[in-house]
Design a protein around this motif. Structure first.
Motif, PDB file in Angstrom:
ATOM      1  N   LYS A 101      59.304  36.767  86.483  1.00 36.64           N
ATOM      2  CA  LYS A 101      58.515  35.690  85.886  1.00 36.64           C
ATOM      3  C   LYS A 101      57.418  35.234  86.860  1.00 36.64           C
ATOM      4  CE  LYS A 101      59.860  31.691  83.159  1.00 36.64           C
ATOM      5  NZ  LYS A 101      60.958  30.712  83.040  1.00 36.64           N
ATOM      6  N   HIS A 117      66.286  39.482  79.459  1.00 39.33           N
ATOM      7  CA  HIS A 117      65.676  39.981  78.217  1.00 39.33           C
ATOM      8  C   HIS A 117      66.687  40.681  77.316  1.00 39.33           C
ATOM      9  CE1 HIS A 117      62.730  39.952  81.501  1.00 39.33           C
ATOM     10  NE2 HIS A 117      61.893  39.510  80.589  1.00 39.33           N
ATOM     11  N   GLY A 145      68.025  33.684  80.824  1.00 37.56           N
ATOM     12  CA  GLY A 145      66.791  34.214  80.243  1.00 37.56           C
ATOM     13  C   GLY A 145      66.609  35.706  80.457  1.00 37.56           C
TER      14      GLY A 145
END
Ligand code: G3P
Length: 216
Positions: free
Chosen positions: A153, A181, A179
């Motif tokens: 990120k 994927h 978070g």
């Protein structure tokens, strides 16, 4: 979050695909070996069922060999084949080579954030941290998932994290919270995710009460 199944068993894959929740498949030599069928047969059958990434492990130890294998596999299913590349210097070179040929890669056997950083820089499509195997040696496997998600990120890499070596439903809950994927999940754990004793008790009670309702 995308859900992949970690299996080469065609019946398991068919079953989970029928649930309407399946986005892809990861295999490895151990999983294919368990089926008693050839790698080619397994991958060809999986391709007929799943329209999503299908990871197939490269066996070569040098970059040139891995790229060659990747090119051959890509002919089987150009849209979805993803070449699993073990984390190593030769692996990084192969990732770069396969990216240039627009073939998807999944850098596997990742056990540290630095390995993930290098794989992302080389151009990996996916990175697979093996959380269960870290737990096995008394490290919190999920900790590196949090670090890797943050690294990707911070620097806006287009690489996606596949949480792999998932051993229980809590690994999946943590993956979603962090978070990640994708999680690639064995059939047994996918079934555990569906089940809850209170759901079973509720279904039974509603059914019993339904039978007691007077019929017209
Ligand atoms: O996706 C990687 C997985 O197949 C490895 O799982 O349980 O052998 O550590 P496990």
């Amino acid at each position: 979050m995308k859900i992949f199944i970690d299996s080469a068993d065609i019946n398991e894959i068919k079953e989970v695909a029928s649930w309407g929740i399946l986005d892809g498949v990861t295999t490895n030599p151990t999983l294919v070996c368990k089926t008693g069928r050839s790698f080619e047969e397994c991958v060809s059958d999986i391709s007929k069922i799943v329209d999503g990434s299908i990871s197939v492990e490269a066996i070569s130890t040098d970059a040139e060999g891995m790229v060659k294998e990747g090119v051959e596999w890509a002919k089987v299913n150009p849209k979805n084949i993803t070449i699993k590349i073990p984390m190593s210097i030769e692996g990084l070179k192969a990732v770069k080579g396969l990216r240039a040929k627009k073939i998807m890669t999944n850098v596997t056997l990742v056990f540290s954030p630095n390995q993930a950083l290098l794989a992302a820089k080389a151009g990996a499509t996916f990175i697979s941290p093996f959380v269960g195997r870290l737990d096995d040696i008394s490290h919190f496997g999920m900790e590196i998932v949090g670090d890797i998600v943050q690294i990707l990120k911070n620097y806006e890499f287009d690489t996606e994290v596949i949480v792999a070596s998932v051993r229980n439903p809590l690994h999946v809950v943590e993956a979603v919270r962090m978070g990640a994927h994708i999680a690639t999940i064995p059939f047994k754990v996918l079934k555990q995710m569906v089940e809850h004793p209170l759901t079973d008790i509720g279904i039974k009670k509603f059914f019993e009460d339904y039978k007691k309702i007077p019929k017209k």
